[in-house]
Motif scaffolding. Structure first.
Motif, mmCIF file in Angstrom:
data_model
loop_
_atom_site.group_PDB
_atom_site.id
_atom_site.type_symbol
_atom_site.label_atom_id
_atom_site.label_comp_id
_atom_site.label_asym_id
_atom_site.label_seq_id
_atom_site.Cartn_x
_atom_site.Cartn_y
_atom_site.Cartn_z
ATOM 1 N N THR A 128 -3.170 5.835 -1.336
ATOM 2 C CA THR A 128 -4.019 6.842 -0.834
ATOM 3 C C THR A 128 -4.175 7.296 0.562
ATOM 4 O O THR A 128 -4.301 7.880 1.737
ATOM 5 N N ALA A 129 -4.747 5.782 1.280
ATOM 6 C CA ALA A 129 -4.630 5.968 2.820
ATOM 7 C C ALA A 129 -3.861 6.525 3.762
ATOM 8 O O ALA A 129 -4.296 7.483 4.422
ATOM 9 N N ALA A 160 -8.057 -0.283 8.485
ATOM 10 C CA ALA A 160 -6.931 -0.863 8.743
ATOM 11 C C ALA A 160 -5.877 -0.252 8.986
ATOM 12 O O ALA A 160 -5.040 -0.655 9.799
ATOM 13 N N ILE A 161 -5.138 0.902 8.353
ATOM 14 C CA ILE A 161 -4.397 1.757 8.529
ATOM 15 C C ILE A 161 -4.262 2.612 9.397
ATOM 16 O O ILE A 161 -2.975 2.654 10.344
ATOM 17 N N GLU A 279 6.840 3.115 4.669
ATOM 18 C CA GLU A 279 6.142 2.380 5.974
ATOM 19 C C GLU A 279 5.371 1.568 6.243
ATOM 20 O O GLU A 279 5.219 -0.209 6.871
ATOM 21 N N LEU A 280 4.849 1.771 5.012
ATOM 22 C CA LEU A 280 3.466 1.002 4.398
ATOM 23 C C LEU A 280 4.055 -0.316 4.005
ATOM 24 O O LEU A 280 2.947 -1.282 4.167
ATOM 25 N N ARG A 281 4.646 -0.205 3.040
ATOM 26 C CA ARG A 281 5.568 -2.197 1.955
ATOM 27 C C ARG A 281 5.485 -2.647 3.750
ATOM 28 O O ARG A 281 5.212 -3.320 3.678
ATOM 29 N N VAL A 289 -1.347 -5.355 8.029
ATOM 30 C CA VAL A 289 -2.021 -4.829 7.242
ATOM 31 C C VAL A 289 -2.365 -5.434 6.460
ATOM 32 O O VAL A 289 -1.628 -5.535 5.422
ATOM 33 N N VAL A 290 -4.187 -6.594 6.152
ATOM 34 C CA VAL A 290 -4.209 -7.235 4.924
ATOM 35 C C VAL A 290 -4.501 -6.570 4.149
ATOM 36 O O VAL A 290 -5.536 -6.469 4.842
#
Length: 327
Positions: A128-129, A160-161, A279-281, A289-290
């Protein structure tokens, strides 16, 4: 043989949810049985239990919208998964149980090397973010971005993102602990809205205005955040964790030339959606990003986990530890 599951017998507060033995679901040709290792608690889970969500779920039902685990059985027509595969899944309900039977297209493989607990924590809130920042707010490197509810699931994910994408993140939250977590995840500026006037604080931090606001909170925080936008800025409304839908003076939108945009996964163009997911993966598997896990509960403590989220005491993600991590 039955399974243990959290059950909402009638709609109401989190305490109406109890854990008991339930019957196993039958598997269909296009479905997969998954042994749940971890389930994540999201604010909409609280709303579904209370029957305050936009979709009403008839009782009795097992709440929970997000899980990670491993495949134990596949339907006759399922080709993309095999027994032993590690997967995550989402749905409106059903996750707070020892196992889930779901359509195969609702599952995603867990990347190699990513623990199941982090996979469970990095699903709905982080997606979502990320989609909100990339495809709705369309932030660019160096953009000042205000994140409301910066200690919660979506808020801390956005901090974080946003930091990983190069934004100058201004974190707004309600306690020193939440702001400390936001700082650890990359926020450059911290605002405790219970201790200062939010409008004045944001004007001091970004006198020329922010490029975007990510708002999962609503209530009385939305208008001062909207006022903090620069000309052409974008406010992305993600939800109303405060329990109050704000009333916005539209003259602000006219005079400032800003946009108010709503987030829905289905509104993202397919090519952008795929790009964002990849990209998020990469951000998560590379450790840029943790996911922040603020608390873990056992399955028998499901009501307490829901209560923590309902009361706004959660920092980052709240997980329910259900079973082993499998193969």
């Amino acid at each position: 043989m039955g399974i243990r599951a959290a059950v909402c017998e009638h709609h109401g507060p989190p305490e109406t949810v109890t854990v008991r033995d339930t019957a196993r679901q039958q598997i269909g040709d296009d479905t997969v049985r998954v042994a749940v290792a971890f389930a994540a608690v999201n604010f909409p889970d609280v709303l579904v239990v209370a029957d305050d969500y936009q979709i009403s779920v008839p009782t009795p039902f097992t709440p929970g919208s997000e899980f990670a685990g491993f495949v134990t059985e596949v339907g006759a027509r399922v080709e993309e998964y095999a027994v032993g595969d590690r997967v995550t899944g989402t749905g409106l309900f059903g996750a707070f149980a020892q196992e889930v039977v779901t359509d195969s297209h609702k599952l995603s493989p867990i990347p190699d090397g990513l623990p199941a607990r982090l996979a469970a924590a990095s699903g709905v809130a982080y997606r979502t973010a990320h989609h909100s920042l990339r495809s709705v707010a369309r932030i660019r490197k160096g953009d000042p971005v205000v994140v409301l509810g910066a200690g919660g699931g979506v808020g801390l994910a956005a901090v974080a993102i946003g930091h990983a994408l190069g934004a100058e993140v201004i974190a707004v939250a309600s306690s020193p602990d939440k702001l400390a977590a936001a700082r650890r995840h990359g926020a450059r500026h911290l605002v405790n809205h219970r201790e200062v006037d939010l409008r004045s604080a944001l004007k001091e931090i970004v006198p020329r205005g922010a490029a975007a606001v990510i708002d999962p909170v609503g209530g009385d925080l939305t208008e001062p955040a909207l006022r903090a936008l620069g000309r052409g800025g974008r406010l992305v409304t993600v939800g109303f964790a405060s329990g109050e839908v704000p009333r916005i003076p539209l003259n602000l939108v006219l005079v400032k030339g800003v946009q108010i945009l709503g987030f829905q996964f289905g509104d993202i163009a397919p090519d952008e959606f795929d790009r964002n997911e990849e990209e998020l993966r990469t951000l998560i598997t590379s450790g840029q990003v943790v996911p922040h896990i603020g608390a873990e509960f056992g399955l028998d403590e499901t009501a307490a986990a829901l209560r923590m989220v309902a009361d706004g005491r959660a920092i980052g993600k709240v997980l329910i530890r259900v079973g082993g991590c499998g193969p």
